[in-house]
Design a protein around this motif. Structure first.
Motif, PDB file in Angstrom:
ATOM      1  N   VAL A  33     -14.149   3.959 -33.594  1.00 45.57           N
ATOM      2  CA  VAL A  33     -13.985   2.974 -32.681  1.00 45.57           C
ATOM      3  C   VAL A  33     -14.804   3.610 -31.119  1.00 45.57           C
ATOM      4  N   GLN A  34     -15.491   2.537 -30.791  1.00 45.74           N
ATOM      5  CA  GLN A  34     -16.402   3.040 -29.441  1.00 45.74           C
ATOM      6  C   GLN A  34     -15.493   1.850 -28.286  1.00 45.74           C
ATOM      7  N   LEU A  35     -15.458   2.480 -27.146  1.00 45.72           N
ATOM      8  CA  LEU A  35     -14.581   1.836 -26.246  1.00 45.72           C
ATOM      9  C   LEU A  35     -15.397   1.698 -25.001  1.00 45.72           C
ATOM     10  N   GLN A  36     -15.282   0.564 -24.122  1.00 41.33           N
ATOM     11  CA  GLN A  36     -16.001   0.544 -22.929  1.00 41.33           C
ATOM     12  C   GLN A  36     -15.211  -0.089 -21.888  1.00 41.33           C
ATOM     13  N   ALA A  37     -14.606   0.564 -20.872  1.00 40.53           N
ATOM     14  CA  ALA A  37     -13.787   0.074 -20.081  1.00 40.53           C
ATOM     15  C   ALA A  37     -14.363  -0.590 -18.694  1.00 40.53           C
ATOM     16  N   SER A  38     -13.877  -1.521 -17.964  1.00 45.36           N
ATOM     17  CA  SER A  38     -14.284  -2.046 -16.957  1.00 45.36           C
ATOM     18  C   SER A  38     -13.214  -2.618 -16.024  1.00 45.36           C
ATOM     19  N   PHE A  91      -9.102  -1.110 -34.410  1.00 44.86           N
ATOM     20  CA  PHE A  91      -8.456  -1.460 -33.180  1.00 44.86           C
ATOM     21  C   PHE A  91      -7.098  -2.209 -33.356  1.00 44.86           C
ATOM     22  N   SER A  92      -7.445  -3.323 -33.975  1.00 51.05           N
ATOM     23  CA  SER A  92      -5.991  -4.020 -34.180  1.00 51.05           C
ATOM     24  C   SER A  92      -4.708  -3.583 -35.073  1.00 51.05           C
ATOM     25  N   SER A  93      -5.102  -2.464 -35.692  1.00 48.33           N
ATOM     26  CA  SER A  93      -4.073  -1.753 -36.310  1.00 48.33           C
ATOM     27  C   SER A  93      -3.487  -0.467 -35.669  1.00 48.33           C
ATOM     28  N   SER A  94      -3.830  -0.220 -34.391  1.00 47.52           N
ATOM     29  CA  SER A  94      -3.521   1.116 -33.889  1.00 47.52           C
ATOM     30  C   SER A  94      -3.088   0.890 -32.453  1.00 47.52           C
TER      31      SER A  94
END
Length: 120
Positions: A1-6, A28-31
């Motif tokens: 999973v790659q994440l990008q915050a803003s 993502f949806s299962s975590s």
């Protein structure tokens, strides 16, 4: 999973900010997903976590009643609504996916962080 915050930025004490973290990948949806923060010279600390379904949440005592964590699994995005901000909330905020509760070391996927600065 790659994440990008803003959504980080500079705000006066008492103000509000909303952080977002967009994820790519199928897990993502299962975590469970969480927010952590790290202030200068301090260790990374737990802020909030939400279960995969979005039903269960947990908060650090320091933010309880002021911050709200949520998620939209259809958009693969998590949020942190921060109200009544205090100077001591100043930190780099990190989103994380796939861990257990408040334990930072249990999370395998991390976003790069977004700076939140609260002026007095």
């Amino acid at each position: 999973v790659q994440l990008q915050a803003s959504g980080g930025g500079l705000v006066q004490a008492g103000g509000s900010l909303r952080l977002s973290c967009a994820a790519s990948g199928r897990t993502f949806s299962s975590s469970a997903v969480a927010w952590f923060r790290q202030a200068p010279g301090k260790e990374r600390e737990f802020v909030a976590v939400v279960s995969a379904s979005g039903v269960f949440t947990n908060y650090a005592d320091s933010v309880k009643g002021r911050f709200t964590i949520s998620r939209d699994n259809a958009k693969n995005t998590m949020y942190l609504q921060m109200n009544s901000l205090k100077p001591e909330d100043t930190a780099v905020y990190y989103c994380a996916v796939g861990g257990r509760g408040t334990f930072a070391t249990s999370y395998g996927s991390w976003g790069p962080g977004t700076q939140v600065t609260v002026s007095s």
